[in-house]
Write an enzyme that holds these catalytic residues in place. Sequence first.
Site, PDB file in Angstrom:
ATOM      1  N   LYS A   1       3.761   3.456  -1.627  1.00 34.12           N
ATOM      2  CA  LYS A   1       4.512   2.216  -1.426  1.00 34.12           C
ATOM      3  C   LYS A   1       5.880   2.342  -2.088  1.00 34.12           C
ATOM      4  O   LYS A   1       5.998   3.024  -3.093  1.00 34.12           O
ATOM      5  CB  LYS A   1       3.744   1.025  -2.018  1.00 34.12           C
TER       6      LYS A   1
ATOM      7  N   HIS B   1      -5.542   6.150  11.098  1.00 32.90           N
ATOM      8  CA  HIS B   1      -5.188   4.792  10.691  1.00 32.90           C
ATOM      9  C   HIS B   1      -5.335   3.894  11.917  1.00 32.90           C
ATOM     10  O   HIS B   1      -4.827   4.217  12.987  1.00 32.90           O
ATOM     11  CB  HIS B   1      -3.753   4.761  10.169  1.00 32.90           C
TER      12      HIS B   1
END
Length: 488
Positions: free
Chosen positions: A180, A298
């Site tokens: 992140k 994903h």
Amino acid sequence: MNKPMEDAAITDVKKRYSAGVLKYRQMGYWMPDYVPKDTDTICLFRITPQDGVDPVEAAAAVAGESSTATWTVVWTDRLTACDSYRAKAYKVEPVPGIPGQFFAWVAYDIILFEEGSIANMTASLIGNVFSFKPLKAARLEDIRIPVAYVKTFKGPPTGLVVERERLDKFGRPLLGATTKPKLGLSGRNYGRVVYEGLKGGLDFMKDDENINSQPFMHWRDRYLYVMDAVNKASAATGEIKGSYLNVTAATMEDMYERAEFAKELGSVIVMIDLVIGYTAIQSMSNWARRNDVILHLHRAGHGTYTRQKNHGVSFRVIAKWMRLAGVDHIHTGTAVGKLEGDPMTVQGYYNVCRDSVTKQDLPRGLFFDQDWADLKKVMPVASGGIHAGQMHQLIDLFGDDVVLQFGGGTIGHPQGIQAGAVANRVALECMVKARNEGRDIKNEGPEILRKAAQFCAPLKQALDTWGEISFNYTPTDTSDYAVTPGVA
């Protein structure tokens, strides 16, 4: 539901194939006495007919429009073995507690689908039929895939068991984190995040779904910095480490190029997004199998068609298709995190990924027994809004064969990324130890974590920061056959 004789299938050949429009059940798509064969694919659809549309006719229409029918009789039907090629709706029941919705069971002969092709199967099952006007909504709730058809697929390239052997990690969940912020880091800073997370005790770091090759960071730069970080962290800890390098791109040629470069750099794992499509997923699975690389999927985009209960495709069906298509990891929800997920329904997704034979379990949304014919198992991934203070819940819900990914719960730690990783690893190790000693971690978990935090400052800081954080919203996709218990 039984219908009067005038609505039964027409057996007189002259009448059946006369030009004009017939009801779908008169054309043979409703067969209440049909007994599915072992080689049939069976689909359970949730249908919401338009006002005034009979549910049996709606079910027959689903069978027809997802197999051989069109809106009128066509004479070329007589050139085919219609009885084999027609899908057969054979049972309709009201959905418990939801007026106007019905479950419809539809059987498809194995001859209708190309061997080993998710794209071909889905073109029938979720094709034009989902736009059919007589239906307000339709959802594919579950599917029973016959062993004969399962055996035409290669399945996961590595599988859960071999992955553990390659990583030399057993007896506990694997730990990961998503780098992140998702977007905006330079390659060098991205690599620093990866190193800190792995050095602190995580097994994996991960690209997020939307990091590919943007102006702020070219994919090749990211791969180089990330693999430098992986190698240094592996040397420092003595553990095998990895980072999911997202090879998702605009074309298959670009994806193969990126995957090859990741392999050359020594990456044990590459990543793709669900949005690349079923054919691309199977193509990347073949590449991963040839090159002995773990393939992470994903599920980016799934919520556009899995989340709403009355229309779309259940994620349990997507999970089944992805096991056939051949992925080693798939995001399957957390139940306790920030993303949609009812605990028992999510457990059903995990069963689909990890069972040798998935048994019917209505409270978990599983309507059929599914024999996986020794197809390798998929490692489920729990990711999205989870933190160290939930470790007891996660292990109680999902067991050992899962990757627990703490993105913000690692990188947002007040003492830094490495401290966040330490907190998660200590929380995991103390909880596994307590469980193995026979303690009730579901109920004793908070106390176990508090005691461990007395000897681990990063864990104490994590509990102080996030211990009271939870995402208590009512899930939209819950079982129709059980009240879901709370997660305590």
